[in-house]
Design a protein around this motif. Structure first.
Motif, PDB file in Angstrom:
ATOM      1  N   PRO A  84      74.311 -42.386  -7.550  1.00  0.00           N
ATOM      2  CA  PRO A  84      72.867 -42.126  -7.557  1.00  0.00           C
ATOM      3  C   PRO A  84      72.274 -42.206  -8.958  1.00  0.00           C
ATOM      4  CG  PRO A  84      73.987 -40.528  -6.150  1.00  0.00           C
ATOM      5  CD  PRO A  84      75.060 -41.342  -6.820  1.00  0.00           C
ATOM      6  N   PRO A  95      73.319 -49.677  -1.840  1.00  0.00           N
ATOM      7  CA  PRO A  95      73.109 -48.413  -2.571  1.00  0.00           C
ATOM      8  C   PRO A  95      74.365 -47.535  -2.612  1.00  0.00           C
ATOM      9  CG  PRO A  95      71.238 -48.849  -1.125  1.00  0.00           C
ATOM     10  CD  PRO A  95      72.275 -49.889  -0.810  1.00  0.00           C
ATOM     11  N   TYR A 141      71.954 -45.882 -10.128  1.00  0.00           N
ATOM     12  CA  TYR A 141      70.922 -46.556  -9.325  1.00  0.00           C
ATOM     13  C   TYR A 141      69.532 -46.181  -9.833  1.00  0.00           C
ATOM     14  CZ  TYR A 141      69.438 -48.746  -4.878  1.00  0.00           C
ATOM     15  OH  TYR A 141      68.919 -49.571  -3.915  1.00  0.00           O
ATOM     16  N   GLN A 142      69.361 -44.900 -10.064  1.00  0.00           N
ATOM     17  CA  GLN A 142      68.090 -44.359 -10.546  1.00  0.00           C
ATOM     18  C   GLN A 142      67.750 -44.878 -11.943  1.00  0.00           C
ATOM     19  OE1 GLN A 142      66.976 -41.655  -8.608  1.00  0.00           O
ATOM     20  NE2 GLN A 142      65.367 -40.767  -9.866  1.00  0.00           N
TER      21      GLN A 142
END
Lengths: 243, 243, 243, 243
Positions: free
Chosen positions: C127, C122, C130-131
């Motif tokens: 972020p 991760p 990834y989301q």
């Protein structure tokens, strides 16, 4: 450029602290000067005031031009400074800033208040603030128009701008001993963030903060943060924390 | 504001691509206009040129004002655009930018070349570039002085500046279909990074890059990056990669 | 960490250029090593390959670990390097990065593929990516699970991680002569932007670019920019522009 | 994660204010829980404490997990909140953060204190702080090693981490009425700046500040700023300034 600008903050400043506001020479209600001068006359004015009031150590808050004088004061009269908050300021007038200043002077010499306003004012606000407060800005133009039509005011501004041309204290920043809070505004297009990055690298006891979404006039754009920084930094009991 | 500015890049551009440079109306070697006009006349000029040359799809590179025309062209004549590179540009003339532009106009009306230079030029460079190339800047002042003394040139600039006042295509950005590379310069104080952040949020097939340490004139400040971005984006075989 | 990762880019790379992909020792299809080693063995592997292929000067693209080897190669074998693109990389393994690496090693030693995945994967993505690609990420977990269960693979990773522990070439960066494009991703939490800021300060002919909204795996997150930067920088006819 | 962390600040906090420190359930000296729970139990713990102390309105300072509880408290019990300072926090556990948290849990289950330390600790500090305070960090490792060897502590951490998995109050942020100071640290790699950008966009009376050169543990890295922000924001007489 005038103690009047600080009026909205007087109540919060004076609740637990004593506030002394100063108009530098050629500013606000203070005497006008003649001919050329440098920052030194303003630095010595602050010293004379402190001595006159029989004060020993003071905390100093300075913004832009006032921040420059604050830094110089903290070098020349270190024994008189406890803590210091410098806002949207720089350690030198770069050629870039000098030439912008000369543009302001030439705009002022037109004696056309709109020329001076449009050249000097929008750039000190962040685009977002200007946009969101466009009515307030138009009101401000009305208030400033007679001021910017006044040859004496414009001459004062010219001399003040000129007084900053030789300014460069970068090499002396390491002499500053006062705990110093340095505030950057991310949309400051006159004394950009890199100027304060340099300040915090050179000043021993420096703390550094950035305000997102504000410009050179960050005191006006984010007044609650202005009070938070000044009161918090000056009134903290300790400056060192054994973590 | 003139195809001459692109001269240093001609060799690199033409090695494997065909380069067509355009002076907009009231710019460089193109005809002067009279009275008020908007961007539309420039957009249609580009269309007329493409049709005249019997071109079908072109890749467009636009900087600042040129980037605005490029975006409008990609909305109005989408069938003619393949890929697009827009540099230091914005989707609207905010009140803030409008008032800065009016300051330039008032400086131009003084017919004092130094007033126009100092008001319009330093702000388009990053402080660091200006400082490190101060001799080159002084040379540039000498070159520009007769230009900025020329009433016809200043009138052209005034009309061009005015033509941008009503500009706002923010709501139409989502119509753009061309793969678009958007370039921001972190020290751009005229079309700041937030303007391009908005562009990349609204344009479907947008890629976004930031140049640290450069200002509005980033093409001049970082010429190797300028060529890298233009050539790389336009000559890449694929635009989609199955990762 | 494998030439397979470059597969999606082969078509664009090979259209006008010759592409040579290398798996370092202990990576991908290359031989495994035993015991401790440093980067030097990888640097010399690249040299041997270039000599074997009778190549004189090459352009080098390196990402993360590969960028470190690229920088070292450009110092040790400067005569073999024309231009260089280094992506999400650093000039030294700081104590901070070393301790993160040791965490990866300890997670690998559990032989629990989820532990290794969650500790190492991760953080290399932003972020937002990834989301927005959570299904693709879950797919990737499935693909990587057997790999991260393979003791030999985990031992290879441990040796590779260890090989970077003593890495620090900061003092030698000034010896690099190759024109170098340095790419930062603003959400890179392993080799953060400050690492590349240092690179561009020390390397003579450095150009520097930031990708907003991407993490350490920016090649995957923004593949079109990856190709733009590599092809544009390597294929530009000129590196100096007389502005 | 323990009221002990606040010990260095007690003197400054209590000079002109009353300080109440709370260990949440499963934290520090508070009771351990069993099974699964969500943040709600912590929010209601704070409410029970305030009622027990017969307090009406309090100012709340919360960091990371504590900031999340603070935000939820300000939504559920708005009548009890005057002003609020939230530090290095977020309005939701993204999939990215969730998977990082699961990595911590898996590292904890090894019962290897170095695994837990290396996976969870370096990432919460900025690289620069970690590097400049490497001896202090090594000392900290020694202090934490027995703690991170304690199965009960690790189980507590696992439950606390799990309690955040379903957390997402983004849609309710607009209900917050308290004047809220939001602090970002530019090198925060767990709750990155974009998380606080979202907070400040959604919370009505939000002020936003960034700390350059600090990580997720910015309270420790920049303790003087921590006190400045808390004391300044909470003790300012006015929150609105008629500029």
């Amino acid at each position: 450029m005038s103690t009047k600008s600080w009026q909205p903050f007087v109540n919060s400043f004076t609740k637990n602290n004593q506030l002394i506001r100063v108009d530098f020479l050629d500013q606000g209600g203070s005497d006008r000067l003649e001919g050329n001068y440098t920052h030194e006359i303003q630095v010595d004015l602050v010293k004379a005031l402190i001595d006159h009031l029989n004060l020993d150590k003071v905390n100093i808050v300075g913004i832009s031009y006032g921040g420059e004088i604050a830094l110089e004061f903290a070098i020349k009269y270190k024994e008189n400074v406890d803590r210091m908050v410098v806002y949207n300021t720089t350690s030198r007038t770069s050629e870039w800033l000098r030439d912008i200043g000369r543009g302001w002077i030439l705009a002022g010499r037109t004696r056309n208040p709109d020329a001076y306003y449009n050249v000097a004012i929008p750039v000190i606000y962040s685009p977002i603030f200007y946009q969101q407060n466009i009515e307030w800005m138009e009101q401000r133009r009305k208030v400033l128009k007679p001021v910017f039509s006044d040859p004496e005011f414009l001459d004062r501004m010219e001399r003040l701008t000129n007084s900053s041309e030789p300014y460069d204290i970068t090499d002396k920043l390491s002499e500053i001993e006062a705990y110093t809070l340095i505030i950057s505004a991310e949309e400051d297009y006159l004394t950009p963030v890199k100027d304060q990055e340099l300040l915090q690298r050179q000043i021993k006891n420096a703390s550094w903060v950035k305000i997102p979404g504000a410009g050179h006039a960050s005191m006006y754009e984010k007044p609650l943060l202005f009070m938070t920084f000044c009161l918090g930094f000056i009134n903290t009991a300790d400056t060192n924390y054994l973590i």
